[in-house]
Motif scaffolding. Structure first.
Motif, PDB file in Angstrom:
ATOM      1  N   LEU A   1       0.847  -1.188   0.000  1.00 20.09           N
ATOM      2  CA  LEU A   1       0.000   0.000   0.000  1.00 20.09           C
ATOM      3  C   LEU A   1       0.884   1.241   0.000  1.00 20.09           C
ATOM      4  O   LEU A   1       1.856   1.315   0.757  1.00 20.09           O
ATOM      5  N   GLN A   2       0.552   2.205  -0.836  1.00 19.43           N
ATOM      6  CA  GLN A   2       1.313   3.445  -0.940  1.00 19.43           C
ATOM      7  C   GLN A   2       0.605   4.548  -0.162  1.00 19.43           C
ATOM      8  O   GLN A   2      -0.583   4.811  -0.375  1.00 19.43           O
ATOM      9  N   LEU A   3       1.334   5.178   0.757  1.00 19.20           N
ATOM     10  CA  LEU A   3       0.788   6.267   1.570  1.00 19.20           C
ATOM     11  C   LEU A   3       1.436   7.571   1.158  1.00 19.20           C
ATOM     12  O   LEU A   3       2.663   7.689   1.128  1.00 19.20           O
ATOM     13  N   TYR A   4       0.616   8.572   0.868  1.00 23.34           N
ATOM     14  CA  TYR A   4       1.085   9.912   0.502  1.00 23.34           C
ATOM     15  C   TYR A   4       0.612  10.859   1.586  1.00 23.34           C
ATOM     16  O   TYR A   4      -0.592  11.116   1.714  1.00 23.34           O
ATOM     17  N   SER A   5       1.550  11.370   2.378  1.00 24.39           N
ATOM     18  CA  SER A   5       1.107  12.062   3.581  1.00 24.39           C
ATOM     19  C   SER A   5       2.195  12.964   4.149  1.00 24.39           C
ATOM     20  O   SER A   5       3.272  13.142   3.558  1.00 24.39           O
ATOM     21  N   LEU A   6       1.898  13.518   5.309  1.00 16.83           N
ATOM     22  CA  LEU A   6       2.793  14.358   6.099  1.00 16.83           C
ATOM     23  C   LEU A   6       2.306  14.218   7.539  1.00 16.83           C
ATOM     24  O   LEU A   6       1.092  14.074   7.757  1.00 16.83           O
ATOM     25  N   PRO A   7       3.197  14.253   8.541  1.00 15.55           N
ATOM     26  CA  PRO A   7       2.761  14.065   9.928  1.00 15.55           C
ATOM     27  C   PRO A   7       1.998  15.270  10.502  1.00 15.55           C
ATOM     28  O   PRO A   7       2.471  15.992  11.376  1.00 15.55           O
ATOM     29  N   THR A   8       0.819  15.515   9.978  1.00 13.53           N
ATOM     30  CA  THR A   8      -0.119  16.499  10.508  1.00 13.53           C
ATOM     31  C   THR A   8      -1.205  15.746  11.273  1.00 13.53           C
ATOM     32  O   THR A   8      -1.271  14.509  11.199  1.00 13.53           O
TER      33      THR A   8
ATOM     34  N   PRO B   1       5.592   4.631   2.714  1.00  9.02           N
ATOM     35  CA  PRO B   1       5.213   6.034   2.894  1.00  9.02           C
ATOM     36  C   PRO B   1       5.963   6.972   1.956  1.00  9.02           C
ATOM     37  O   PRO B   1       7.148   6.765   1.669  1.00  9.02           O
ATOM     38  N   HIS B   2       5.256   7.994   1.492  1.00 10.90           N
ATOM     39  CA  HIS B   2       5.854   9.032   0.650  1.00 10.90           C
ATOM     40  C   HIS B   2       5.534  10.385   1.281  1.00 10.90           C
ATOM     41  O   HIS B   2       4.368  10.687   1.560  1.00 10.90           O
ATOM     42  N   LEU B   3       6.566  11.191   1.488  1.00  8.27           N
ATOM     43  CA  LEU B   3       6.375  12.514   2.075  1.00  8.27           C
ATOM     44  C   LEU B   3       5.850  13.479   1.025  1.00  8.27           C
ATOM     45  O   LEU B   3       6.487  13.691  -0.013  1.00  8.27           O
ATOM     46  N   VAL B   4       4.699  14.071   1.302  1.00 10.12           N
ATOM     47  CA  VAL B   4       4.135  15.117   0.453  1.00 10.12           C
ATOM     48  C   VAL B   4       4.253  16.421   1.244  1.00 10.12           C
ATOM     49  O   VAL B   4       3.542  16.629   2.227  1.00 10.12           O
ATOM     50  N   ASP B   5       5.175  17.267   0.830  1.00  9.88           N
ATOM     51  CA  ASP B   5       5.481  18.486   1.587  1.00  9.88           C
ATOM     52  C   ASP B   5       4.478  19.586   1.233  1.00  9.88           C
ATOM     53  O   ASP B   5       4.600  20.242   0.202  1.00  9.88           O
ATOM     54  N   ILE B   6       3.517  19.783   2.118  1.00  9.34           N
ATOM     55  CA  ILE B   6       2.487  20.788   1.848  1.00  9.34           C
ATOM     56  C   ILE B   6       3.038  22.207   1.971  1.00  9.34           C
ATOM     57  O   ILE B   6       2.456  23.144   1.426  1.00  9.34           O
ATOM     58  N   THR B   7       4.173  22.368   2.660  1.00  4.83           N
ATOM     59  CA  THR B   7       4.772  23.705   2.758  1.00  4.83           C
ATOM     60  C   THR B   7       5.379  24.134   1.421  1.00  4.83           C
ATOM     61  O   THR B   7       5.661  25.301   1.202  1.00  4.83           O
ATOM     62  N   LYS B   8       5.580  23.155   0.528  1.00  7.73           N
ATOM     63  CA  LYS B   8       6.085  23.439  -0.818  1.00  7.73           C
ATOM     64  C   LYS B   8       4.990  23.260  -1.871  1.00  7.73           C
ATOM     65  O   LYS B   8       5.270  23.155  -3.065  1.00  7.73           O
ATOM     66  N   ASN B   9       3.736  23.205  -1.386  1.00  4.57           N
ATOM     67  CA  ASN B   9       2.563  23.064  -2.271  1.00  4.57           C
ATOM     68  C   ASN B   9       2.592  21.794  -3.109  1.00  4.57           C
ATOM     69  O   ASN B   9       2.023  21.759  -4.204  1.00  4.57           O
ATOM     70  N   GLU B  10       3.245  20.754  -2.601  1.00  6.30           N
ATOM     71  CA  GLU B  10       3.311  19.512  -3.371  1.00  6.30           C
ATOM     72  C   GLU B  10       1.960  18.827  -3.517  1.00  6.30           C
ATOM     73  O   GLU B  10       1.758  18.029  -4.443  1.00  6.30           O
ATOM     74  N   SER B  11       1.034  19.127  -2.609  1.00  6.47           N
ATOM     75  CA  SER B  11      -0.292  18.507  -2.725  1.00  6.47           C
ATOM     76  C   SER B  11      -1.134  19.156  -3.825  1.00  6.47           C
ATOM     77  O   SER B  11      -2.237  18.678  -4.127  1.00  6.47           O
ATOM     78  N   TRP B  12      -0.622  20.235  -4.425  1.00  8.26           N
ATOM     79  CA  TRP B  12      -1.340  20.913  -5.507  1.00  8.26           C
ATOM     80  C   TRP B  12      -0.692  20.646  -6.861  1.00  8.26           C
ATOM     81  O   TRP B  12      -1.041  21.285  -7.849  1.00  8.26           O
ATOM     82  N   THR B  13       0.251  19.706  -6.890  1.00  7.61           N
ATOM     83  CA  THR B  13       0.858  19.332  -8.166  1.00  7.61           C
ATOM     84  C   THR B  13      -0.120  18.459  -8.953  1.00  7.61           C
ATOM     85  O   THR B  13      -0.986  17.801  -8.375  1.00  7.61           O
ATOM     86  N   PRO B  14       0.005  18.437 -10.274  1.00  6.81           N
ATOM     87  CA  PRO B  14      -0.905  17.607 -11.086  1.00  6.81           C
ATOM     88  C   PRO B  14      -0.883  16.139 -10.676  1.00  6.81           C
ATOM     89  O   PRO B  14      -1.928  15.471 -10.700  1.00  6.81           O
TER      90      PRO B  14
ATOM     91  N   LEU C   1       3.229   8.822  14.546  1.00  6.09           N
ATOM     92  CA  LEU C   1       3.316  10.284  14.651  1.00  6.09           C
ATOM     93  C   LEU C   1       4.509  10.865  13.907  1.00  6.09           C
ATOM     94  O   LEU C   1       4.582  12.070  13.704  1.00  6.09           O
ATOM     95  N   THR C   2       5.432  10.019  13.496  1.00  6.55           N
ATOM     96  CA  THR C   2       6.644  10.506  12.811  1.00  6.55           C
ATOM     97  C   THR C   2       6.735  10.018  11.358  1.00  6.55           C
ATOM     98  O   THR C   2       7.778  10.150  10.734  1.00  6.55           O
ATOM     99  N   ILE C   3       5.636   9.462  10.843  1.00  5.63           N
ATOM    100  CA  ILE C   3       5.629   8.895   9.483  1.00  5.63           C
ATOM    101  C   ILE C   3       4.656   9.659   8.594  1.00  5.63           C
ATOM    102  O   ILE C   3       3.510   9.906   9.013  1.00  5.63           O
ATOM    103  N   PRO C   4       5.105   9.994   7.374  1.00  9.97           N
ATOM    104  CA  PRO C   4       6.439   9.847   6.779  1.00  9.97           C
ATOM    105  C   PRO C   4       7.458  10.761   7.447  1.00  9.97           C
ATOM    106  O   PRO C   4       7.099  11.863   7.896  1.00  9.97           O
ATOM    107  N   ALA C   5       8.693  10.313   7.525  1.00 12.10           N
ATOM    108  CA  ALA C   5       9.732  11.128   8.138  1.00 12.10           C
ATOM    109  C   ALA C   5       9.926  12.422   7.354  1.00 12.10           C
ATOM    110  O   ALA C   5       9.981  12.404   6.124  1.00 12.10           O
ATOM    111  N   ARG C   6      10.005  13.521   8.084  1.00 11.84           N
ATOM    112  CA  ARG C   6      10.238  14.804   7.432  1.00 11.84           C
ATOM    113  C   ARG C   6      11.686  14.879   6.972  1.00 11.84           C
ATOM    114  O   ARG C   6      12.598  14.370   7.616  1.00 11.84           O
ATOM    115  N   GLY C   7      11.896  15.535   5.836  1.00 14.44           N
ATOM    116  CA  GLY C   7      13.239  15.638   5.287  1.00 14.44           C
ATOM    117  C   GLY C   7      14.164  16.492   6.129  1.00 14.44           C
ATOM    118  O   GLY C   7      13.756  17.266   6.953  1.00 14.44           O
TER     119      GLY C   7
END
Length: 234
Positions: A21-28, A47-60, A228-234
């Protein structure tokens, strides 16, 4: 080996283990619901880190999986009827994973719906209201001279905590003796309210007894600590 190439999100976040299973997330507070759930049930995932501070959740690529542009989202290569399933909305994902594995949701029909109503209570009330309180208390809302929005969300957050306090006053977990997705849905939000948002004084958190006890025992669970720490922040 499952082929996930038909899903554009895998172009930006390639699946190294496509059978998982592929998880696209951030520890919010919303994101950790799913990582905690996955750690609790022991289902293999990547797990895959999607950095919302870089607007990655708004990519196509991300929008192809969740057109609402919010984390978390999942891609399960082994969905219903053995076909890949893409899913967004943390509450829906919790229910899906609980039903997929038969874990952390009551098997009795009446108790199951009772559990679901508390998940929806979190989705409709605790999440949005606590989030707005955090905005007006800690972030840009501080620049707004009119303090009525802050007061409104503080009052409503306190009321919602009162509902939770009453529910937990005579039971260990939301559903009684058994820990469930209802607890998982709320732990991160209550933790965030008094921690990251530093809003405990605004909602008179120190006056509560059952909620702090419930939060402490929830955060002590090893799977919760990991989630609480997954996906690990870069």
């Amino acid at each position: 080996m499952p082929d996930l190439s038909a899903f554009p999100i895998t172009q930006r976040w390639p699946a190294k283990q496509p059978d998982r299973l592929q998880l696209y997330s951030l520890p919010t507070p919303n994101g950790v619901k799913v990582s905690i759930m996955l750690e609790e049930i022991g289902l293999p995932y990547e797990p895959h880190l999607v950095d919302i501070t870089k607007n990655e959740s708004w990519t196509p690529e991300f929008l192809s999986l969740n057109p609402n542009g919010k984390i978390p989202a999942i891609l399960d290569p082994d969905g219903p009827n053995g076909k890949p399933l893409a899913l967004f909305e943390s509450g829906a994902i919790l229910v899906y994973l609980a039903e997929k594995t038969g874990q952390l949701i009551p098997q009795d029909a009446a108790a199951r719906y009772e559990c679901l109503q508390w998940v929806f209570f979190q989705m409709a009330g605790i999440g949005p209201i606590f989030g707005q309180l955090g905005f007006f208390h800690k972030f840009a809302g501080r620049e707004i001279e009119d303090k009525r929005p802050l007061q409104r969300y503080a009052t409503e957050s306190k009321r919602l905590l009162g509902v939770l306090e009453d529910r937990l006053s005579s039971r260990d977990w939301i559903m009684g003796a058994e820990y469930s997705i209802a607890d998982i849905s709320m732990l991160g939000w209550v933790r965030n309210l008094i921690g990251f948002y530093d809003a405990g004084a605004l909602v008179d958190y120190a006056a509560l007894k059952a909620v702090p006890r419930w939060l402490e025992q929830g955060l002590a669970r090893p799977a919760v600590q990991r989630g609480l720490t997954i996906p690990a922040r870069g």
